[in-house]
Design a protein around this motif. Structure first.
Motif, mmCIF file in Angstrom:
data_model
loop_
_atom_site.group_PDB
_atom_site.id
_atom_site.type_symbol
_atom_site.label_atom_id
_atom_site.label_comp_id
_atom_site.label_asym_id
_atom_site.label_seq_id
_atom_site.Cartn_x
_atom_site.Cartn_y
_atom_site.Cartn_z
ATOM 1 N N MET A 78 -12.383 -14.237 -9.954
ATOM 2 C CA MET A 78 -11.838 -13.352 -8.921
ATOM 3 C C MET A 78 -11.689 -11.935 -9.501
ATOM 4 S SD MET A 78 -8.274 -13.732 -6.743
ATOM 5 C CE MET A 78 -8.856 -15.148 -5.826
ATOM 6 N N ARG A 79 -12.112 -10.938 -8.707
ATOM 7 C CA ARG A 79 -12.025 -9.557 -9.205
ATOM 8 C C ARG A 79 -10.572 -9.136 -9.377
ATOM 9 N NH1 ARG A 79 -14.275 -8.052 -4.083
ATOM 10 N NH2 ARG A 79 -16.169 -7.374 -5.114
ATOM 11 N N GLU A 80 -10.353 -8.264 -10.343
ATOM 12 C CA GLU A 80 -9.008 -7.761 -10.601
ATOM 13 C C GLU A 80 -8.752 -6.515 -9.765
ATOM 14 O OE1 GLU A 80 -7.501 -7.281 -14.490
ATOM 15 O OE2 GLU A 80 -8.465 -9.103 -15.252
ATOM 16 N N ILE A 81 -7.693 -6.551 -9.009
ATOM 17 C CA ILE A 81 -7.289 -5.398 -8.203
ATOM 18 C C ILE A 81 -5.815 -5.136 -8.471
ATOM 19 C CG2 ILE A 81 -6.975 -4.502 -5.863
ATOM 20 C CD1 ILE A 81 -9.406 -6.118 -5.034
ATOM 21 N N HIS A 82 -5.528 -3.932 -8.899
ATOM 22 C CA HIS A 82 -4.156 -3.554 -9.203
ATOM 23 C C HIS A 82 -3.619 -2.485 -8.252
ATOM 24 C CE1 HIS A 82 -4.498 -5.841 -12.904
ATOM 25 N NE2 HIS A 82 -5.637 -5.210 -13.152
ATOM 26 N N SER A 83 -4.520 -1.695 -7.662
ATOM 27 C CA SER A 83 -4.089 -0.606 -6.782
ATOM 28 C C SER A 83 -5.007 -0.504 -5.580
ATOM 29 C CB SER A 83 -4.084 0.721 -7.545
ATOM 30 O OG SER A 83 -5.374 0.990 -8.052
ATOM 31 N N VAL A 84 -4.422 -0.189 -4.445
ATOM 32 C CA VAL A 84 -5.172 -0.095 -3.188
ATOM 33 C C VAL A 84 -4.865 1.240 -2.521
ATOM 34 C CG1 VAL A 84 -5.550 -1.089 -0.897
ATOM 35 C CG2 VAL A 84 -5.121 -2.594 -2.862
ATOM 36 N N CYS A 85 -5.905 1.984 -2.214
ATOM 37 C CA CYS A 85 -5.775 3.221 -1.457
ATOM 38 C C CYS A 85 -5.734 2.879 0.030
ATOM 39 C CB CYS A 85 -6.964 4.134 -1.756
ATOM 40 S SG CYS A 85 -7.014 5.613 -0.737
ATOM 41 N N VAL A 86 -4.722 3.366 0.723
ATOM 42 C CA VAL A 86 -4.585 3.098 2.155
ATOM 43 C C VAL A 86 -4.768 4.401 2.925
ATOM 44 C CG1 VAL A 86 -3.071 2.259 3.987
ATOM 45 C CG2 VAL A 86 -3.020 1.165 1.725
ATOM 46 N N TYR A 87 -5.737 4.406 3.835
ATOM 47 C CA TYR A 87 -5.930 5.527 4.750
ATOM 48 C C TYR A 87 -5.267 5.147 6.072
ATOM 49 C CZ TYR A 87 -9.902 6.714 1.633
ATOM 50 O OH TYR A 87 -10.693 7.017 0.563
ATOM 51 N N CYS A 88 -4.501 6.060 6.672
ATOM 52 C CA CYS A 88 -3.870 5.750 7.955
ATOM 53 C C CYS A 88 -3.330 7.007 8.617
ATOM 54 C CB CYS A 88 -2.756 4.724 7.781
ATOM 55 S SG CYS A 88 -1.456 5.180 6.636
ATOM 56 N N ALA A 89 -2.863 6.841 9.836
ATOM 57 C CA ALA A 89 -2.471 7.961 10.692
ATOM 58 C C ALA A 89 -1.079 8.503 10.370
ATOM 59 C CB ALA A 89 -2.508 7.522 12.159
ATOM 60 N N SER A 90 -0.887 9.778 10.669
ATOM 61 C CA SER A 90 0.438 10.392 10.557
ATOM 62 C C SER A 90 1.133 10.498 11.914
ATOM 63 C CB SER A 90 0.323 11.785 9.927
ATOM 64 O OG SER A 90 -0.501 12.616 10.726
ATOM 65 N N SER A 91 0.451 10.122 12.980
ATOM 66 C CA SER A 91 1.045 10.211 14.316
ATOM 67 C C SER A 91 2.152 9.184 14.493
ATOM 68 C CB SER A 91 -0.024 9.979 15.388
ATOM 69 O OG SER A 91 0.584 9.887 16.667
ATOM 70 N N SER A 92 3.264 9.636 15.053
ATOM 71 C CA SER A 92 4.393 8.742 15.327
ATOM 72 C C SER A 92 4.370 8.215 16.758
ATOM 73 C CB SER A 92 5.713 9.489 15.087
ATOM 74 O OG SER A 92 5.823 9.876 13.740
#
Length: 195
Positions: free
Chosen positions: A1-15
């Motif tokens: 299984m690949r090692e993943i320690h950090s994830v970049c999250v793209y998402c909206a700023s709209s409330s």
């Protein structure tokens, strides 16, 4: 299984977006913390950006925010963050987010989120980014974009192999699982980067 320690999250700023998008962001944040995945995001304090940061932190996880100086000076950053990096430009911000991440998850968003997602896909196509890219298609939000990408393949603007650059998930749990099941991608892609 690949090692993943950090994830970049793209998402909206709209409330003002529907509650279903906030619920998915909050669930994803909890899952990132539970899996001990460091969240890298754009440091915003509103909308899905604030929701993802809050949920990771509330669940005991780690968050790093990356924000350009002009946004920081406008007060758009989230004061609760443990780690924040200030960049000189939007371009540097995106470069740092990619450099710090072992994978990307894109939640629904507007032009900024779409631009980030398409840019990281382009980097992967060119062999500049090899890590998993997961599109979290909450409530079918990304259906039109996925149809457009399919059309790009049908019309020979992209190769069929390029569709392996991203994985689509319907739920936050599927998104976490996809980080580990995404197809491997390596430097040989440059051989077919062009049509």
């Amino acid at each position: 299984m690949r090692e993943i320690h950090s994830v970049c999250v793209y998402c909206a700023s709209s409330s003002k977006v529907d509650a279903v998008y906030f619920e998915a962001a909050e669930q994803l944040g909890r899952l990132l913390a539970q899996h001990q995945l460091h969240c890298i995001y754009g440091a915003g304090n509103q909308g899905l950006m604030g929701a993802i940061a809050n949920s990771v932190l509330d669940a005991g996880g780690n968050v790093t925010g990356i924000i350009p100086r002009f946004m920081y000076e406008e007060g758009w950053h989230y004061d609760r963050l443990q780690h924040i990096e200030i960049t000189n430009s939007m371009h540097e911000r995106k470069e740092r987010m990619a450099a710090l991440s072992d994978a990307v998850i894109a939640l629904p968003g507007g032009c900024g989120t779409l631009e980030e997602l398409l840019e990281i896909i382009t980097w992967k196509q060119l062999g500049l980014y090899f890590n998993p890219i997961v599109i979290l298609n909450t409530a079918g939000y990304y259906d039109p974009l996925l149809a457009l990408l399919e059309r790009a393949v049908e019309q020979n603007f992209m190769r069929a192999e390029h569709q392996k650059m991203w994985v689509v998930a319907s739920t936050p749990q599927e998104a976490i699982e996809a980080l580990y099941s995404a197809p491997e991608w390596n430097g040989s892609v440059r051989k077919f980067a062009a049509i």
